[in-house]
Enzyme design. Sequence first.
Site, PDB file in Angstrom:
ATOM      1  N   ASN A 157       0.858  -1.171   0.000  1.00  0.00           N
ATOM      2  CA  ASN A 157       0.000   0.000   0.000  1.00  0.00           C
ATOM      3  C   ASN A 157       0.907   1.238   0.000  1.00  0.00           C
ATOM      4  O   ASN A 157       1.770   1.372   0.845  1.00  0.00           O
ATOM      5  CB  ASN A 157      -0.901  -0.042   1.242  1.00  0.00           C
ATOM      6  CG  ASN A 157      -1.897   1.079   1.277  1.00  0.00           C
ATOM      7  OD1 ASN A 157      -1.546   2.238   1.211  1.00  0.00           O
ATOM      8  ND2 ASN A 157      -3.167   0.724   1.419  1.00  0.00           N
ATOM      9  N   HIS A 171      -3.339   0.753  -3.653  1.00  0.00           N
ATOM     10  CA  HIS A 171      -3.459  -0.308  -2.656  1.00  0.00           C
ATOM     11  C   HIS A 171      -2.408  -1.378  -2.942  1.00  0.00           C
ATOM     12  O   HIS A 171      -1.839  -1.438  -4.041  1.00  0.00           O
ATOM     13  CB  HIS A 171      -4.856  -0.915  -2.708  1.00  0.00           C
ATOM     14  CG  HIS A 171      -5.923   0.008  -2.206  1.00  0.00           C
ATOM     15  ND1 HIS A 171      -7.094  -0.449  -1.657  1.00  0.00           N
ATOM     16  CD2 HIS A 171      -6.009   1.358  -2.190  1.00  0.00           C
ATOM     17  CE1 HIS A 171      -7.856   0.575  -1.308  1.00  0.00           C
ATOM     18  NE2 HIS A 171      -7.216   1.676  -1.626  1.00  0.00           N
ATOM     19  N   GLU A 214      -2.623  -4.642  -3.465  1.00  0.00           N
ATOM     20  CA  GLU A 214      -2.945  -5.544  -4.566  1.00  0.00           C
ATOM     21  C   GLU A 214      -2.745  -4.855  -5.914  1.00  0.00           C
ATOM     22  O   GLU A 214      -2.256  -5.468  -6.870  1.00  0.00           O
ATOM     23  CB  GLU A 214      -4.388  -6.055  -4.440  1.00  0.00           C
ATOM     24  CG  GLU A 214      -4.645  -6.877  -3.190  1.00  0.00           C
ATOM     25  CD  GLU A 214      -5.019  -6.054  -1.963  1.00  0.00           C
ATOM     26  OE1 GLU A 214      -5.522  -6.646  -0.996  1.00  0.00           O
ATOM     27  OE2 GLU A 214      -4.828  -4.813  -1.959  1.00  0.00           O
ATOM     28  N   SER A 271      -7.620  -9.055   4.138  1.00  0.00           N
ATOM     29  CA  SER A 271      -8.768  -9.275   3.254  1.00  0.00           C
ATOM     30  C   SER A 271      -8.934  -8.079   2.325  1.00  0.00           C
ATOM     31  O   SER A 271      -8.916  -6.930   2.773  1.00  0.00           O
ATOM     32  CB  SER A 271     -10.032  -9.467   4.100  1.00  0.00           C
ATOM     33  OG  SER A 271     -11.155  -9.645   3.280  1.00  0.00           O
ATOM     34  N   CYS A 297     -10.055  -3.726  -4.498  1.00  0.00           N
ATOM     35  CA  CYS A 297      -9.097  -4.777  -4.840  1.00  0.00           C
ATOM     36  C   CYS A 297      -9.791  -6.098  -5.153  1.00  0.00           C
ATOM     37  O   CYS A 297      -9.314  -6.878  -5.986  1.00  0.00           O
ATOM     38  CB  CYS A 297      -8.076  -4.929  -3.721  1.00  0.00           C
ATOM     39  SG  CYS A 297      -7.060  -3.432  -3.551  1.00  0.00           S
ATOM     40  N   ASP A 330      -8.039   4.973   4.796  1.00  0.00           N
ATOM     41  CA  ASP A 330      -7.659   3.903   3.876  1.00  0.00           C
ATOM     42  C   ASP A 330      -8.834   3.019   3.502  1.00  0.00           C
ATOM     43  O   ASP A 330      -8.958   2.611   2.346  1.00  0.00           O
ATOM     44  CB  ASP A 330      -6.537   3.049   4.484  1.00  0.00           C
ATOM     45  CG  ASP A 330      -5.956   2.094   3.467  1.00  0.00           C
ATOM     46  OD1 ASP A 330      -5.366   2.571   2.471  1.00  0.00           O
ATOM     47  OD2 ASP A 330      -6.078   0.873   3.646  1.00  0.00           O
TER      48      ASP A 330
END
Length: 151
Positions: free
Chosen positions: A45, A56, A58, A81, A86, A146
């Site tokens: 991130n 982010h 991912e 998670s 994402c 976030d």
Amino acid sequence: MTAPDPAALLAVARDEALLGRTEGGVPIGAALFTADGTLLGRGHNRRVQDDDPTMHAETAAFRAAGRRPHYQDTIMVTTLSPCWYCSGLVRQFGIPALVVGEARTFSGGHAWLAEHGVAVTVLDDPECVRLMRAFVAEHPGLWHEDIGVPD
């Protein structure tokens, strides 16, 4: 072909999360692997560091992997998670497998992905839990920013 050990894959993403923490950012890491465990891309991130709300973990790992003709043979690994943004990336590009370090601190879209055919493995990794819980306690405002929740 033997499937890769999810805990070994998670170690790469966890190292990214730790790097993000040392940079003053949100400690979430991710990595994209082939089904046989070959690393394609890794990232963390970088919302704070890059002043970019879309960066982010991912997304960073996906971008680092570069262009491919398809993602049907990949595994997305993330320390937390995935949020809806994402989760949408995983679904949009047909990534068939997801390894999640932990879903206690935040339970994003991994159940939705499983309902839509993604093979989801939640490891409930104690280090990932500790890392995120410490961050949330130390930086609640940044955490709420976030995940898109007003402080």
